[in-house]
Enzyme design. Structure first.
Site, PDB file in Angstrom:
ATOM      1  N   ASP A  67       0.811  -1.216   0.000  1.00 29.98           N
ATOM      2  CA  ASP A  67       0.000   0.000   0.000  1.00 29.98           C
ATOM      3  C   ASP A  67       0.847   1.270   0.000  1.00 29.98           C
ATOM      4  O   ASP A  67       2.076   1.226   0.164  1.00 29.98           O
ATOM      5  CB  ASP A  67      -0.949  -0.007   1.209  1.00 29.98           C
ATOM      6  CG  ASP A  67      -0.257  -0.406   2.510  1.00 29.98           C
ATOM      7  OD1 ASP A  67       0.986  -0.399   2.546  1.00 29.98           O
ATOM      8  OD2 ASP A  67      -0.948  -0.722   3.477  1.00 29.98           O
ATOM      9  N   ASP A 136      -7.717  -2.908  13.965  1.00 33.50           N
ATOM     10  CA  ASP A 136      -9.089  -3.241  13.559  1.00 33.50           C
ATOM     11  C   ASP A 136      -9.101  -4.438  12.603  1.00 33.50           C
ATOM     12  O   ASP A 136     -10.118  -4.728  11.981  1.00 33.50           O
ATOM     13  CB  ASP A 136      -9.773  -2.023  12.917  1.00 33.50           C
ATOM     14  CG  ASP A 136      -8.989  -1.470  11.729  1.00 33.50           C
ATOM     15  OD1 ASP A 136      -7.970  -2.083  11.345  1.00 33.50           O
ATOM     16  OD2 ASP A 136      -9.393  -0.425  11.195  1.00 33.50           O
ATOM     17  N   HIS A 138      -7.186  -4.747   9.900  1.00 32.92           N
ATOM     18  CA  HIS A 138      -6.870  -4.466   8.496  1.00 32.92           C
ATOM     19  C   HIS A 138      -5.543  -5.096   8.096  1.00 32.92           C
ATOM     20  O   HIS A 138      -4.622  -5.216   8.893  1.00 32.92           O
ATOM     21  CB  HIS A 138      -6.932  -2.968   8.173  1.00 32.92           C
ATOM     22  CG  HIS A 138      -5.831  -2.124   8.718  1.00 32.92           C
ATOM     23  ND1 HIS A 138      -6.010  -1.183   9.710  1.00 32.92           N
ATOM     24  CD2 HIS A 138      -4.518  -2.023   8.371  1.00 32.92           C
ATOM     25  CE1 HIS A 138      -4.873  -0.568   9.941  1.00 32.92           C
ATOM     26  NE2 HIS A 138      -3.947  -1.054   9.145  1.00 32.92           N
ATOM     27  N   GLU A 143      -9.583  -1.980   5.143  1.00 41.49           N
ATOM     28  CA  GLU A 143     -10.252  -1.693   6.410  1.00 41.49           C
ATOM     29  C   GLU A 143     -11.515  -2.543   6.556  1.00 41.49           C
ATOM     30  O   GLU A 143     -12.040  -3.067   5.566  1.00 41.49           O
ATOM     31  CB  GLU A 143     -10.637  -0.207   6.444  1.00 41.49           C
ATOM     32  CG  GLU A 143      -9.456   0.754   6.412  1.00 41.49           C
ATOM     33  CD  GLU A 143      -8.750   0.894   7.760  1.00 41.49           C
ATOM     34  OE1 GLU A 143      -8.828  -0.026   8.586  1.00 41.49           O
ATOM     35  OE2 GLU A 143      -8.120   1.941   7.980  1.00 41.49           O
TER      36      GLU A 143
HETATM   37  C1  GLP Z   1      -0.413   0.241   8.526  1.00 41.06           C
HETATM   38  C2  GLP Z   1      -0.051  -0.603   7.314  1.00 41.06           C
HETATM   39  C3  GLP Z   1      -0.276  -2.079   7.577  1.00 41.06           C
HETATM   40  C4  GLP Z   1       0.331  -2.476   8.901  1.00 41.06           C
HETATM   41  C5  GLP Z   1      -0.333  -1.684  10.003  1.00 41.06           C
HETATM   42  C6  GLP Z   1       0.154  -2.054  11.390  1.00 41.06           C
HETATM   43  O1  GLP Z   1      -1.755   0.547   8.594  1.00 41.06           O
HETATM   44  N1  GLP Z   1      -0.792  -0.208   6.178  1.00 41.06           N
HETATM   45  O2  GLP Z   1       0.292  -2.830   6.514  1.00 41.06           O
HETATM   46  O3  GLP Z   1       0.157  -3.863   9.117  1.00 41.06           O
HETATM   47  O4  GLP Z   1      -0.049  -0.315   9.763  1.00 41.06           O
HETATM   48  O5  GLP Z   1       1.303  -1.329  11.696  1.00 41.06           O
HETATM   49  P1  GLP Z   1       2.232  -1.615  12.932  1.00 41.06           P
HETATM   50  O6  GLP Z   1       3.084  -2.766  12.530  1.00 41.06           O
HETATM   51  O7  GLP Z   1       3.027  -0.349  13.096  1.00 41.06           O
HETATM   52  O8  GLP Z   1       1.359  -1.910  14.095  1.00 41.06           O
END
Ligand code: GLP
Length: 252
Positions: A67, A136, A138, A143
């Site tokens: 993304d 959540d 995702h 989402e």
């Molecule tokens: C973002 C990314 C996800 C990732 C998520 C969790 O939203 N788009 O790919 O898994 O964050 O991030 P973290 O690893 O910092 O908790």
């Protein structure tokens, strides 16, 4: 799902990195699906170390990322393009031409999403996809919703995601509201998936994802249908699964 319990973040990162190292050793031309967020940083450090020690090479590999924030220039320090270069690409022997993220500045988001899917298809799909998970549920930026998305698409981030990601920005107001994300189709079509999760704050959503019903309200729950998912999680992230899971014996 194969579950590997790690004692802490460092062990999680080392174990997960071994999967990616083995993949590129066995198939040097592998297509990797990479992820951002704080969770994979340790894993990337391990890959950088193994690459520097000459144990693995990414010379022939390709990467696509899950993304990118929409409306954010690549050279913004919080773009996922910058993240990937700072945390991995600039420190390994990969050809930058073989790396790709969605273009967050594309004027026509739909055209960019279609082009991204075509690019993934032209590479023959993803061999090994790395995933983290949002609070959540995702994955990428898919989402919670009333349906599972198919191809790469432009999404509006939830308040929960904006809250979680504001730590990287001066304030919540500075977090972009939209993102381009690979859809569930490309993620689910990856031949292998490795998910990394750490911390108690992810324990409930991990339980909901792997032990609850498969529903687009918990996007990661679709992974229950994938034939080759390895979840590498630390003890804190596994705490709710260990206590309450009744669906299988994998986390006991
Ligand atoms: C973002 C990314 C996800 C990732 C998520 C969790 O939203 N788009 O790919 O898994 O964050 O991030 P973290 O690893 O910092 O908790």
């Amino acid at each position: 799902m194969k579950l590997i319990a790690a004692k802490d973040y460092d062990q999680m990162s080392q174990i997960a990195a071994r999967y990616f190292a083995a993949q590129v050793l066995l198939k040097p031309t592998s297509v990797f699906g990479f992820a951002t967020g704080s969770t994979p940083i340790g894993l990337y450090k391990e890959l950088i170390r193994k690459n520097a020690e000459g144990k693995i090479t990414f010379k022939y590999a390709h990467t696509v990322n899950l993304d990118e924030y929409y409306g954010m220039p690549r050279d913004h320090e919080q773009s996922y393009y910058s993240f990937m270069h700072a945390n991995l690409f600039d420190h390994i022997d990969i050809d930058p031409a073989n790396t790709r993220l969605p273009n967050g500045m594309a004027e026509d988001a739909d055209a960019e999403c279609r082009a991204y899917d075509e690019h993934i298809a032209s590479l023959g799909g993803v061999d090994m996809q790395l995933l983290g998970i949002g609070h959540d549920g995702h994955i990428g930026f898919n989402e919670p919703s009333d349906h599972f998305s198919l191809g790469t698409n432009c999404v509006t981030l939830t308040e929960m995601t904006i809250e979680a990601n504001k730590r990287f920005f001066a304030s919540a107001n500075d977090v972009p509201r939209k993102a381009l994300t690979m859809g569930m189709r490309e993620i689910m079509q990856a031949k292998k998936i490795v998910m990394v999760v750490n911390g108690k704050d992810k324990a409930q959503i991990l339980y909901d994802s792997f032990c609850g019903p498969i529903t687009p309200a918990v996007p990661a729950s679709i992974l229950q249908l994938h034939p080759d998912v390895t979840l590498v999680a630390d003890e804190a992230a596994l705490s709710v699964m260990k206590e309450h899971c009744k669906c299988c014996k994998c986390c006991k």
